[in-house]
Structure formats: structure tokens, C-alpha cells
Scaffold this motif. Sequence first.
Motif, PDB file in Angstrom:
ATOM      1  N   ALA A 124      28.607  35.551 -10.037  1.00 35.11           N
ATOM      2  CA  ALA A 124      27.892  34.283  -9.897  1.00 35.11           C
ATOM      3  C   ALA A 124      27.081  34.275  -8.600  1.00 35.11           C
ATOM      4  N   VAL A 125      27.691  34.764  -7.520  1.00 34.16           N
ATOM      5  CA  VAL A 125      26.976  34.804  -6.234  1.00 34.16           C
ATOM      6  C   VAL A 125      25.742  35.688  -6.347  1.00 34.16           C
ATOM      7  N   HIS A 126      25.907  36.792  -7.027  1.00 32.54           N
ATOM      8  CA  HIS A 126      24.790  37.715  -7.208  1.00 32.54           C
ATOM      9  C   HIS A 126      23.624  37.017  -7.903  1.00 32.54           C
ATOM     10  N   MET A 127      23.927  36.308  -8.997  1.00 34.53           N
ATOM     11  CA  MET A 127      22.859  35.665  -9.760  1.00 34.53           C
ATOM     12  C   MET A 127      22.179  34.566  -8.934  1.00 34.53           C
ATOM     13  N   VAL A 128      22.988  33.803  -8.198  1.00 32.27           N
ATOM     14  CA  VAL A 128      22.403  32.720  -7.391  1.00 32.27           C
ATOM     15  C   VAL A 128      21.496  33.304  -6.307  1.00 32.27           C
ATOM     16  N   SER A 129      21.956  34.368  -5.651  1.00 29.61           N
ATOM     17  CA  SER A 129      21.131  34.891  -4.554  1.00 29.61           C
ATOM     18  C   SER A 129      19.878  35.566  -5.104  1.00 29.61           C
ATOM     19  N   LEU A 130      19.995  36.145  -6.281  1.00 29.07           N
ATOM     20  CA  LEU A 130      18.814  36.749  -6.902  1.00 29.07           C
ATOM     21  C   LEU A 130      17.799  35.661  -7.261  1.00 29.07           C
ATOM     22  N   TYR A 131      18.318  34.591  -7.815  1.00 33.19           N
ATOM     23  CA  TYR A 131      17.455  33.480  -8.222  1.00 33.19           C
ATOM     24  C   TYR A 131      16.752  32.886  -7.000  1.00 33.19           C
ATOM     25  N   ALA A 132      17.538  32.692  -5.925  1.00 32.31           N
ATOM     26  CA  ALA A 132      16.961  32.103  -4.712  1.00 32.31           C
ATOM     27  C   ALA A 132      15.829  32.981  -4.181  1.00 32.31           C
ATOM     28  N   GLN A 133      16.048  34.264  -4.133  1.00 30.49           N
ATOM     29  CA  GLN A 133      15.002  35.158  -3.626  1.00 30.49           C
ATOM     30  C   GLN A 133      13.796  35.158  -4.558  1.00 30.49           C
ATOM     31  N   HIS A 134      14.094  35.126  -5.823  1.00 32.62           N
ATOM     32  CA  HIS A 134      13.045  35.198  -6.820  1.00 32.62           C
ATOM     33  C   HIS A 134      12.067  34.043  -6.675  1.00 32.62           C
ATOM     34  N   THR A 135      12.631  32.862  -6.382  1.00 35.50           N
ATOM     35  CA  THR A 135      11.745  31.699  -6.260  1.00 35.50           C
ATOM     36  C   THR A 135      11.106  31.603  -4.881  1.00 35.50           C
ATOM     37  N   MET A 136      11.701  32.258  -3.886  1.00 33.71           N
ATOM     38  CA  MET A 136      11.200  32.075  -2.515  1.00 33.71           C
ATOM     39  C   MET A 136      10.343  33.216  -1.992  1.00 33.71           C
ATOM     40  N   THR A 137      10.661  34.440  -2.333  1.00 33.33           N
ATOM     41  CA  THR A 137       9.987  35.558  -1.664  1.00 33.33           C
ATOM     42  C   THR A 137       9.048  36.287  -2.599  1.00 33.33           C
ATOM     43  N   VAL A 138       8.282  37.148  -1.979  1.00 27.30           N
ATOM     44  CA  VAL A 138       7.323  37.899  -2.775  1.00 27.30           C
ATOM     45  C   VAL A 138       7.711  39.377  -2.825  1.00 27.30           C
ATOM     46  N   SER A 139       8.905  39.698  -2.300  1.00 32.87           N
ATOM     47  CA  SER A 139       9.303  41.105  -2.285  1.00 32.87           C
ATOM     48  C   SER A 139       9.522  41.598  -3.717  1.00 32.87           C
ATOM     49  N   PHE A 193      11.185  43.279  -7.084  1.00 38.69           N
ATOM     50  CA  PHE A 193      12.470  42.980  -7.729  1.00 38.69           C
ATOM     51  C   PHE A 193      13.570  43.896  -7.203  1.00 38.69           C
ATOM     52  N   ASN A 194      13.230  45.176  -7.018  1.00 36.76           N
ATOM     53  CA  ASN A 194      14.252  46.113  -6.559  1.00 36.76           C
ATOM     54  C   ASN A 194      14.818  45.713  -5.203  1.00 36.76           C
ATOM     55  N   THR A 195      13.944  45.285  -4.301  1.00 37.30           N
ATOM     56  CA  THR A 195      14.417  44.833  -2.985  1.00 37.30           C
ATOM     57  C   THR A 195      15.322  43.624  -3.145  1.00 37.30           C
ATOM     58  N   GLN A 196      14.897  42.698  -3.974  1.00 32.72           N
ATOM     59  CA  GLN A 196      15.692  41.485  -4.190  1.00 32.72           C
ATOM     60  C   GLN A 196      17.073  41.823  -4.759  1.00 32.72           C
ATOM     61  N   GLN A 197      17.063  42.733  -5.727  1.00 29.63           N
ATOM     62  CA  GLN A 197      18.334  43.128  -6.339  1.00 29.63           C
ATOM     63  C   GLN A 197      19.223  43.806  -5.294  1.00 29.63           C
ATOM     64  N   GLY A 198      18.613  44.620  -4.446  1.00 29.77           N
ATOM     65  CA  GLY A 198      19.374  45.311  -3.387  1.00 29.77           C
ATOM     66  C   GLY A 198      19.991  44.314  -2.424  1.00 29.77           C
ATOM     67  N   ILE A 199      19.191  43.336  -1.995  1.00 24.77           N
ATOM     68  CA  ILE A 199      19.704  42.324  -1.050  1.00 24.77           C
ATOM     69  C   ILE A 199      20.823  41.509  -1.711  1.00 24.77           C
ATOM     70  N   ALA A 200      20.623  41.124  -2.971  1.00 24.21           N
ATOM     71  CA  ALA A 200      21.649  40.346  -3.678  1.00 24.21           C
ATOM     72  C   ALA A 200      22.947  41.147  -3.779  1.00 24.21           C
ATOM     73  N   THR A 201      22.820  42.452  -4.025  1.00 28.35           N
ATOM     74  CA  THR A 201      24.008  43.299  -4.123  1.00 28.35           C
ATOM     75  C   THR A 201      24.753  43.329  -2.791  1.00 28.35           C
ATOM     76  N   PHE A 202      23.975  43.478  -1.713  1.00 29.63           N
ATOM     77  CA  PHE A 202      24.559  43.507  -0.366  1.00 29.63           C
ATOM     78  C   PHE A 202      25.327  42.203  -0.081  1.00 29.63           C
ATOM     79  N   ILE A 203      24.694  41.083  -0.412  1.00 28.54           N
ATOM     80  CA  ILE A 203      25.328  39.777  -0.179  1.00 28.54           C
ATOM     81  C   ILE A 203      26.603  39.648  -1.018  1.00 28.54           C
ATOM     82  N   THR A 204      26.517  40.082  -2.266  1.00 29.25           N
ATOM     83  CA  THR A 204      27.674  39.969  -3.161  1.00 29.25           C
ATOM     84  C   THR A 204      28.856  40.790  -2.642  1.00 29.25           C
TER      85      THR A 204
END
Length: 387
Positions: free
Chosen positions: A277-292, A294-305
Motif C-alpha cells: 500500500a505504501v508503495h502504491m501511495v508513494s508512486l501515485y504521489a510522485q506521479h502526480t507531482m514530478t516529471v521524473s 517512471f523508472n525513477t519514480q518506481q525506484g524511489i517508491a521501492t526505496f521508501i517501501t
Amino acid sequence: MDQNIPADSASAPKSGVTAPAPTPVPAPEVTVILPTFNERDNLPVIVERIGRALSGVDWEILVVDDNSPDGTAAVARTLGQHDRRIRCIRRVGRRGLAGACIEGMLGTQAAYVAVMDADLQHDETLLMAMLRKLRDGATDLVVASRYVGDGAAQGGFSASRARASQWSTALARRLLKVELTDPMSGFFMIRRELVDAMAPKLSTQGFKILLDIAATGHGQLRVAELPFTFGARLHGESKLDARVALDFAQLLLAKYSNDAISFRFVLFCLVGLSGVAVHMVSLYAQHTMTVSSFNTQQGIATFITIAWNFIFNNAFTYRDQRLTGWEFAKGLLEFELICAVGAISNVGIASLIYSDNNLWWIAGLGGALMGAVWNYAVSAAFVWRRH
Ligand code: GDD
Ligand code: MN
């Protein structure tokens, strides 16, 4: 050193006159184990009362202190200097009521061992009646019960704890087929050799030593119950907190499954599920906020999770060996690395299964399970090393 052996045997007379053989001093009949954590002010009072309650009996008191910051162990040592029947085991780097009781019961040769709280909530005058029951020979275990005859729990309990206690008692009795009216009681006396025999099967975590003994005994123990009233604490405060609910669930699961299911692994997987759940929320948050990308976003979400999982595993799954300070930082780093490898093996296994049978959900589940087992096994070996 044995007083009958001369300190310097070279200077001893060689006349053939030997010192008389030392008279053996037999073990005491009963050892009362007092587990303590911050009971400095209660200890002299309870020790004095036990001595009075057991007058005429060959007794011993064994204080098992988990290195209390208030200096309980030093108080016990001082008492022991005046009376060798009072001994103390000071455990360092360990905490836990059940473990302290087990260690105490294994640290004596007495025929019988009693376990009781050191805070005067248990009525020491019951000790003599307990001892008589065991001496009769028809009983293995005597339990002071709040729920038999005119026993009660008023003084020592808040209403919410009384409810929790009754609810968990009912659950334990049903699941583990334990016949005791009060398996959560912390006050009992038992034949020592029985504890010796079952010691390797007992859990050192949590509070529920009596329940553990009764469940491990598989209904083979001959049990007697004596009513008692759970009194109010004299000094200090209770060490029971919400985490004992976890300990309790753990003991139930372990005993119910005959040690087949590891509660730690179950907790580890639950934390892992929350991580999804944390992974999906952090991915969603990045998706709506940043322009990086997808791979970077997925990497950051994984790190946070992984960090999330680490924090919760450290707080719950491994609450008994929680890492703090530098150890925490080091553990987090190791856990990130271990789980990164776990993620790679997850994908590898999943694609292997997928190429074999084309069922996406079996492949996905297989990969996730493989990753979880890897993460669990390797982090148990390297991050939380005492298991
Ligand atoms: N060595 C050691 N290590 N002793 C401990 C620890 C520990 O981690 N935690 C508690 N103790 C000691 C206390 O110093 C006290 O002598 C005794 O164990 C009981 O602890 P309390 O903190 O006073 O527990 P409680 O009064 O809330 O709970 C009692 O009643 C429950 C009945 O519901 C205990 O007897 C429980 O075992 C019992 O289940
Ligand atoms: Mn208490």
C-alpha cells in the motif's frame, strides 16, 4: 573457594592428617523465583514476607533481574550478603518476564519452584498451601487463580485490563485446550524437574509463562488451583504494555501449530503487505507531482517501501531485539540492500514461472513469496541476528 582446602597446599603439613570431608549441604526444598524490573523498593518487603510465610521450610529466593536501571540487583545482592538464601541472577542485554522466569527455574536444584511477582500483588501466604499440595505427591502444578472459588482481581486491575484478561483466557483455553481457570496468572508452584524437561520448548518471549507450561504439558500435568485475590502494587508501576498482546498471539500460534508456523514470518509478511500500500501511495504521489521518468519514480517508491518495512519490522516483528541509534542506521542500509536483491529474485522467479505456465497470478504470487522468504531469511541472519 572451598574453605576446607588450604589456600597454599605446598605449605600444608604433610603429616597425613587430612581435613575432615566437608559436610554436604542439601539443596533447599523450594526456590521462589522473583523476576524483577525496577522493583528496588518492593524487594526488601517481599523478601521479608516470603521468609515469614515459609518459616520452618528450607527455602531459597532467586531474584532474576534484567539489569534494572533503578539498581534492584544491587539491593538483592545486599540482602544476599546477610542471608545466603537470597540469590540474584543479573541478566544483561536481555529483557522479558517469561525468559527471566525460565532462567530462574533452571538456576536451582530445589525440588519445587515457585514464580511470583515482586511487587506484592501476589499473596505470599499462599506459598505454604501450594507447597503442601506438591508435597502430597498427587499434584505437579499449583496455580493461584483469580477465577476460582473466592479468588478475585479487583485491586490490581483496570476495567479494560480485566476484560482483556478474560477474553484472552477464553481464547487460550479454547485453542490450546488448557483446562486452567486462570492461565494468565503469574503466581504458581511446580515440580522443578518438569520445568527442566520442557525448558527447550518454552518461549522466552512475553509474559505468559504459565500458559506456555500448561500448553507444553499437553494436559499431562496434574494441576490444582487455589483462589487468590490479585492485590494492588506497592511501589512502582506495571511493565505490561500493548505489545504483550503481540506476544500472546505469538504464543497461541506457536503452540496451536506445534511450532510449525513462525509468528515472526507471519508478522514479516503482514508488514510486507502494508508496504504494498505504501508503495502504491508513494508512486501515485510522485506521479502526480514530478516529471521524473517512471523508472525513477518506481525506484524511489521501492526505496521508501523498504524503509517503511524496516521501521515496522524493527518495531514489531523484532520488537525484542529492536535496533537503535547507529545500529538502526546500519540495519536500515543492510535491509535496503537485502530487499533490493529480494526484488530482483522476485522478478526472476516470476518470469521463470510465467514462461513455464503463462498464469500471471501464479507467477506473481510465486515471485512475491520467493522475495519474502529471501528477505526474511537473510535479514534474520544479518540484520536482527538473534532471531
Ligand atoms: N526480569 C524481568 N524482566 N522481570 C520483569 C520484566 C522483565 O522484562 N517485566 C516485568 N517483570 C517483573 C516485575 O518487576 C514484577 O515483579 C513482575 O515481573 C510482574 O510484572 P508487572 O509489570 O507488575 O506485571 P503486571 O502486574 O502488570 O501483570 C501481572 O499480572 C498478570 C495477570 O494478568 C503478572 O503477574 C503477569 O504475569 C500476569 O499475567
Ligand atoms: Mn504487577
